[in-house]
Structures are given as structure tokens and as C-alpha cells.
Design a protein around this motif. Structure first.
Motif, mmCIF file in Angstrom:
data_model
loop_
_atom_site.group_PDB
_atom_site.id
_atom_site.type_symbol
_atom_site.label_atom_id
_atom_site.label_comp_id
_atom_site.label_asym_id
_atom_site.label_seq_id
_atom_site.Cartn_x
_atom_site.Cartn_y
_atom_site.Cartn_z
ATOM 1 N N ARG A 16 0.882 -1.241 -0.383
ATOM 2 C CA ARG A 16 0.202 0.141 0.455
ATOM 3 C C ARG A 16 1.610 0.960 -0.071
ATOM 4 N NH1 ARG A 16 -3.124 -2.626 3.941
ATOM 5 N NH2 ARG A 16 -2.100 -2.010 5.492
ATOM 6 N N ALA A 17 1.947 1.321 0.765
ATOM 7 C CA ALA A 17 2.691 2.715 0.588
ATOM 8 C C ALA A 17 3.423 2.529 -0.072
ATOM 9 C CB ALA A 17 3.442 1.996 2.005
ATOM 10 N N ASP A 18 4.108 1.604 -1.854
ATOM 11 C CA ASP A 18 3.900 1.672 -2.200
ATOM 12 C C ASP A 18 3.585 3.067 -3.370
ATOM 13 O OD1 ASP A 18 7.268 1.144 -3.306
ATOM 14 O OD2 ASP A 18 5.230 0.283 -5.407
ATOM 15 N N PRO B 9 1.707 8.878 -2.136
ATOM 16 C CA PRO B 9 1.379 9.631 -2.863
ATOM 17 C C PRO B 9 2.564 10.567 -1.496
ATOM 18 C CG PRO B 9 -0.635 10.472 -1.719
ATOM 19 C CD PRO B 9 -0.177 8.843 -1.615
ATOM 20 N N LEU B 10 2.242 10.823 -0.323
ATOM 21 C CA LEU B 10 3.016 11.467 0.122
ATOM 22 C C LEU B 10 4.757 11.096 0.357
ATOM 23 C CD1 LEU B 10 0.238 11.012 3.517
ATOM 24 C CD2 LEU B 10 0.586 12.619 1.594
ATOM 25 N N THR B 11 5.431 12.428 0.365
ATOM 26 C CA THR B 11 7.333 12.123 0.421
ATOM 27 C C THR B 11 6.854 11.736 2.069
ATOM 28 O OG1 THR B 11 7.508 14.616 1.587
ATOM 29 C CG2 THR B 11 7.405 14.029 -1.010
ATOM 30 N N ASP B 12 8.897 11.769 2.073
ATOM 31 C CA ASP B 12 8.704 11.215 3.547
ATOM 32 C C ASP B 12 8.821 12.627 4.840
ATOM 33 O OD1 ASP B 12 9.575 8.710 2.831
ATOM 34 O OD2 ASP B 12 12.108 9.859 2.826
ATOM 35 N N ARG B 13 8.720 14.275 4.048
ATOM 36 C CA ARG B 13 8.384 14.858 4.945
ATOM 37 C C ARG B 13 7.140 15.453 5.186
ATOM 38 N NH1 ARG B 13 11.633 17.555 8.448
ATOM 39 N NH2 ARG B 13 12.788 18.215 7.690
ATOM 40 N N GLU B 14 6.497 14.967 4.442
ATOM 41 C CA GLU B 14 5.206 15.271 4.697
ATOM 42 C C GLU B 14 4.239 13.782 5.635
ATOM 43 O OE1 GLU B 14 4.366 17.180 0.413
ATOM 44 O OE2 GLU B 14 3.833 15.053 0.221
ATOM 45 N N ARG B 15 5.095 12.538 5.301
ATOM 46 C CA ARG B 15 4.494 12.133 6.367
ATOM 47 C C ARG B 15 5.258 12.228 7.993
ATOM 48 N NH1 ARG B 15 6.062 8.378 2.034
ATOM 49 N NH2 ARG B 15 7.966 7.626 3.295
ATOM 50 N N ALA C 215 -8.330 15.337 1.130
ATOM 51 C CA ALA C 215 -9.661 16.097 2.151
ATOM 52 C C ALA C 215 -9.459 17.192 2.544
ATOM 53 C CB ALA C 215 -8.863 15.461 3.543
ATOM 54 N N ARG C 216 -10.785 18.023 3.143
ATOM 55 C CA ARG C 216 -10.997 19.190 3.942
ATOM 56 C C ARG C 216 -9.954 20.210 5.205
ATOM 57 N NH1 ARG C 216 -17.334 18.381 2.318
ATOM 58 N NH2 ARG C 216 -16.681 16.068 3.314
ATOM 59 N N THR C 217 -9.956 19.246 5.260
ATOM 60 C CA THR C 217 -9.432 19.304 7.253
ATOM 61 C C THR C 217 -8.160 18.228 7.559
ATOM 62 O OG1 THR C 217 -10.641 17.774 8.251
ATOM 63 C CG2 THR C 217 -11.977 19.912 7.966
ATOM 64 N N ARG C 218 -8.017 18.518 8.490
ATOM 65 C CA ARG C 218 -6.162 17.983 8.589
ATOM 66 C C ARG C 218 -7.045 17.017 9.054
ATOM 67 N NH1 ARG C 218 -2.854 22.836 11.736
ATOM 68 N NH2 ARG C 218 -3.027 24.371 9.940
ATOM 69 N N ILE C 219 -7.527 16.812 9.960
ATOM 70 C CA ILE C 219 -8.441 15.586 10.245
ATOM 71 C C ILE C 219 -8.908 14.084 8.922
ATOM 72 C CG2 ILE C 219 -9.726 14.638 12.679
ATOM 73 C CD1 ILE C 219 -7.857 15.899 13.515
ATOM 74 N N GLU C 220 -9.679 14.506 8.456
ATOM 75 C CA GLU C 220 -9.857 14.142 7.515
ATOM 76 C C GLU C 220 -8.717 13.540 6.756
ATOM 77 O OE1 GLU C 220 -12.838 14.122 3.271
ATOM 78 O OE2 GLU C 220 -12.395 15.874 4.733
ATOM 79 N N ALA C 221 -7.029 14.310 6.455
ATOM 80 C CA ALA C 221 -6.002 13.942 5.432
ATOM 81 C C ALA C 221 -5.794 12.358 6.384
ATOM 82 C CB ALA C 221 -5.505 15.229 5.189
ATOM 83 N N VAL C 222 -5.861 12.797 7.929
ATOM 84 C CA VAL C 222 -5.104 11.817 8.696
ATOM 85 C C VAL C 222 -5.733 10.623 8.538
ATOM 86 C CG1 VAL C 222 -4.264 10.961 11.614
ATOM 87 C CG2 VAL C 222 -4.362 13.196 10.795
ATOM 88 N N ARG C 223 -7.275 10.775 8.933
ATOM 89 C CA ARG C 223 -8.437 9.561 8.862
ATOM 90 C C ARG C 223 -7.549 8.985 7.507
ATOM 91 N NH1 ARG C 223 -12.594 12.029 9.035
ATOM 92 N NH2 ARG C 223 -12.773 11.900 11.200
ATOM 93 N N ALA D 99 -4.871 9.495 5.270
ATOM 94 C CA ALA D 99 -3.801 8.466 5.626
ATOM 95 C C ALA D 99 -3.644 7.148 5.913
ATOM 96 C CB ALA D 99 -2.874 9.709 5.735
ATOM 97 N N GLU D 100 -3.619 7.601 7.215
ATOM 98 C CA GLU D 100 -4.375 6.112 8.098
ATOM 99 C C GLU D 100 -4.444 5.472 7.229
ATOM 100 O OE1 GLU D 100 -3.358 7.914 13.071
ATOM 101 O OE2 GLU D 100 -5.513 7.162 11.914
#
Length: 205
Positions: A139-141, A144-150, A189-197, A199-200
């Protein structure tokens, strides 16, 4: 290996406490013989040539420089079982997977009994792969997120503000806000919380 044969094991681990504990666990098994216990990758090739183990049990983050391909080339009869943290980069995990069945992969949080079973399995030529590690790496392969973004997003999961993230990563607040903006775009995502959800759920962090 034939039935009842003793499996010669070389153990390499970066943590003194875990290294000693694992050596003790292996020593209690009548079919395992710990022939060397190492704390640095630079010792592995020489010890392997000297001890001729059946299985190398190696911490994937063992300090020093060691390529599994080199071990396989120098010791064609030796199997390698890598102990991996669940946050090992996907590229590293996928690189190990491509070398099965002679290279096995198991998570560091596995139980001692499961680890011993894995050693026996790989010594007998079975494929030993931790399915959760494999799926997470696949999945991680596609991440789309870079190491710093992660890194930024992982800190957001702790409740850190943009200013706190900036301090922890030695970045400016403006740079962190730029990272967060790109993260929202990439995760749709529209919010940081949604982005976290998201991405996880995707296995990206």
C-alpha cells in the motif's frame, strides 16, 4: 534439512537487551544452536564464513553496512530471516520480499514462539513473510506523500499545531503550512483530521 537436525543460528540485533533475550529464548530450544551473537552488520559476513550457520536472524536496522544480496552470494546455503519494525520504509520491505524464499521477513513485535517457528520454517525452505508487513508495504509503495509530508502528518496525529510541528522539525511555520496544504490536496481532504484518517486508512502513515 533433515528431521531432527539442529539448526545453526547466527543472531544480529542492535539492542543489547533484546539481543540477549532472543539468544536466551533460542538456547532453550533443543533444535536451535546459537553459534554467534552480533551487534554490528560489519561482523556478519566474517562470522557467517567462520560459523556456517543455517539461518541468519538479523535486525533490519542493524548498525553498519550490510547488503542481504552479498550474504546470499557468499553463503548460498544460508537462509536469512529479517526482523523488521513496522515503520521500515516500504522500498526496503519490498526489496526483501523479492528475495524469498531464502530471505524471510517477520515483524519485531512477533512472539518468541512465532519467531522460533519462523526460523524452523525458513531453515526447511519454506517462505516466511509477515502478511501485515507485506500488505502495508504494498500500500505504501503507492504512497503519494513524501517522507517529510508523512513526518508532518504523523505529528498532526498527536494533536500538534503547525507551530509545534515546525519547532519539532526545525522548520518555519510557513513551510509547515505549505506541507499541510499539499497533504490536503494529495489526500483530497478538507481538513487535517480528514487527511489523517484517509492516510491511516490507506496505510500511508
Amino acid at each position: 534439512m533433515g528431521g531432527g537436525a539442529v539448526i545453526r543460528v547466527l543472531l544480529g540485533h542492535r539492542g543489547a537487551l533484546l539481543r540477549g533475550a532472543l539468544a536466551t529464548v533460542f538456547a532453550t530450544e533443543t533444535d536451535l544452536d546459537v553459534v554467534a551473537v552480533l551487534e554490528h552488520a560489519d561482523e556478519v559476513l566474517l562470522a557467517t564464513a567462520r560459523q556456517q550457520p543455517d539461518v541468519l536472524v538479523l535486525d533490519a536496522q542493524l548498525p553498519g553496512d550490510l547488503r542481504v544480496e552479498t550474504v546470499m552470494r557468499r553463503a548460498p546455503l544460508t537462509a536469512v530471516l529479517m526482523l523488521s519494525d513496522r515503520d521500515l520504509p516500504a522500498a526496503s520491505i519490498l526489496g526483501l520480499i523479492r528475495q524469498t524464499p531464502r530471505v524471510g521477513l517477520i515483524a519485531t513485535d512477533t512472539s518468541p514462539g512465532e519467531l522460533v517457528t519462523a526460523i524452523r520454517g525458513i531453515a526447511s525452505g519454506q517462505t516466511v513473510l509477515d502478511q501485515e508487513l507485506v500488505l502495508a508495504a504494498l500500500r505504501a509503495d503507492d504512497n503519494p506523500l513524501t517522507d517529510r509530508e508523512r513526518q508532518v502528518l504523523r505529528l498532526v496525529t498527536t494533536g500538534a499545531t503547525a507551530q509545534e510541528v515546525a519547532r519539532k522539525l526545525c522548520l518555519s511555520s510557513g513551510t509547515v503550512r505549505n506541507y499541510l496544504s499539499r497533504i490536503l490536496t494529495k489526500t483530497q481532504a478538507r481538513t487535517r483530521i480528514e487527511a489523517v484518517r484517509k492516510a491511516e486508512r490507506a496505510g500511508w502513515i
